[in-house]
Design a protein around this motif. Sequence first.
Motif, mmCIF file in Angstrom:
data_model
loop_
_atom_site.group_PDB
_atom_site.id
_atom_site.type_symbol
_atom_site.label_atom_id
_atom_site.label_comp_id
_atom_site.label_asym_id
_atom_site.label_seq_id
_atom_site.Cartn_x
_atom_site.Cartn_y
_atom_site.Cartn_z
ATOM 1 N N LYS A 101 0.841 -1.205 0.000
ATOM 2 C CA LYS A 101 0.000 0.000 0.000
ATOM 3 C C LYS A 101 0.875 1.253 0.000
ATOM 4 N N PHE A 102 1.926 1.251 0.803
ATOM 5 C CA PHE A 102 2.814 2.409 0.905
ATOM 6 C C PHE A 102 3.543 2.653 -0.420
ATOM 7 N N LEU A 103 3.970 1.604 -1.074
ATOM 8 C CA LEU A 103 4.742 1.759 -2.307
ATOM 9 C C LEU A 103 3.878 2.074 -3.523
ATOM 10 N N THR A 104 2.574 1.802 -3.466
ATOM 11 C CA THR A 104 1.725 2.007 -4.647
ATOM 12 C C THR A 104 0.693 3.118 -4.476
ATOM 13 N N ASP A 105 0.619 3.741 -3.302
ATOM 14 C CA ASP A 105 -0.367 4.797 -3.083
ATOM 15 C C ASP A 105 0.082 6.073 -3.805
ATOM 16 N N PRO A 106 -0.696 6.555 -4.815
ATOM 17 C CA PRO A 106 -0.268 7.720 -5.580
ATOM 18 C C PRO A 106 -0.183 8.993 -4.734
ATOM 19 N N GLU A 107 -1.029 9.137 -3.750
ATOM 20 C CA GLU A 107 -1.014 10.331 -2.907
ATOM 21 C C GLU A 107 0.281 10.388 -2.079
ATOM 22 N N LEU A 108 0.680 9.268 -1.520
ATOM 23 C CA LEU A 108 1.919 9.223 -0.749
ATOM 24 C C LEU A 108 3.135 9.457 -1.650
ATOM 25 N N ILE A 109 3.099 8.915 -2.841
ATOM 26 C CA ILE A 109 4.204 9.109 -3.792
ATOM 27 C C ILE A 109 4.321 10.584 -4.163
ATOM 28 N N GLU A 110 3.179 11.233 -4.397
ATOM 29 C CA GLU A 110 3.184 12.655 -4.756
ATOM 30 C C GLU A 110 3.741 13.502 -3.604
ATOM 31 N N GLN A 111 3.326 13.189 -2.354
ATOM 32 C CA GLN A 111 3.832 13.925 -1.198
ATOM 33 C C GLN A 111 5.342 13.752 -1.059
ATOM 34 N N ALA A 112 5.827 12.552 -1.275
ATOM 35 C CA ALA A 112 7.270 12.301 -1.166
ATOM 36 C C ALA A 112 8.031 13.064 -2.245
ATOM 37 N N GLU A 113 7.488 13.123 -3.454
ATOM 38 C CA GLU A 113 8.156 13.858 -4.534
ATOM 39 C C GLU A 113 8.195 15.354 -4.237
ATOM 40 N N LEU A 114 7.091 15.913 -3.673
ATOM 41 C CA LEU A 114 7.075 17.336 -3.312
ATOM 42 C C LEU A 114 8.113 17.647 -2.236
ATOM 43 N N LYS A 115 8.193 16.788 -1.225
ATOM 44 C CA LYS A 115 9.179 17.001 -0.161
ATOM 45 C C LYS A 115 10.589 16.943 -0.733
ATOM 46 N N ASP A 116 10.820 16.037 -1.675
ATOM 47 C CA ASP A 116 12.139 15.920 -2.288
ATOM 48 C C ASP A 116 12.473 17.175 -3.097
ATOM 49 N N GLN A 117 11.480 17.715 -3.818
ATOM 50 C CA GLN A 117 11.706 18.930 -4.605
ATOM 51 C C GLN A 117 12.016 20.119 -3.686
ATOM 52 N N LYS A 118 11.251 20.239 -2.595
ATOM 53 C CA LYS A 118 11.482 21.342 -1.652
ATOM 54 C C LYS A 118 12.861 21.219 -1.011
ATOM 55 N N ALA A 119 13.231 20.025 -0.629
ATOM 56 C CA ALA A 119 14.532 19.824 0.005
ATOM 57 C C ALA A 119 15.662 20.149 -0.960
ATOM 58 N N SER A 120 15.542 19.730 -2.209
ATOM 59 C CA SER A 120 16.612 20.021 -3.167
ATOM 60 C C SER A 120 16.686 21.524 -3.448
ATOM 61 N N TYR A 121 15.540 22.229 -3.457
ATOM 62 C CA TYR A 121 15.532 23.675 -3.673
ATOM 63 C C TYR A 121 16.243 24.393 -2.528
ATOM 64 N N VAL A 122 15.971 23.965 -1.297
ATOM 65 C CA VAL A 122 16.599 24.577 -0.137
ATOM 66 C C VAL A 122 18.097 24.256 -0.118
ATOM 67 N N LEU A 123 18.464 23.025 -0.442
ATOM 68 C CA LEU A 123 19.868 22.623 -0.401
ATOM 69 C C LEU A 123 20.717 23.328 -1.453
#
Length: 155
Positions: A101-123
Amino acid sequence: MMEKSQKLKQELHRLAGKFNLPESDIDQELVPLMLVLEQAATKVDQAATKINDSVKPIVTNHHYNHGTSAWTVFAAAAGKNIAPLVAIIVVALLSWYGIHKFLTDPELIEQAELKDQKASYVLQHFTHDDQGNFYLEKNHYKVLPDKKGIKLILD
């Protein structure tokens, strides 16, 4: 009195030989104490021997599972321990479902991608040195008025 003195000298000689010490190094006042300690050690050894002789290990040579297949042993264990076996199977299935469920849930995947984008922008605004430390340049932050933190200024 002479007899006690003679006995004391005999024991002094015996103890000096037993402990490999010269007789002149042993005080005569300590001979009775050494004899008492020697007797106590002997009694402890006798008691330990008596206890060890009275306790016998039980050795059995029953080979009930000799020549049986793994499936037979598993079935016998499952029959005796069915509750733990069911619990292990249920936990394994629930874990598999949760991970799937964790690996295939599109909402969780989208949230993880947003957090990754924000972190890379800050870094992008941090400077990284050779020793692995991160630094923030002075023009990318502002100290808060209460001096309890900083506010990032991102371009």
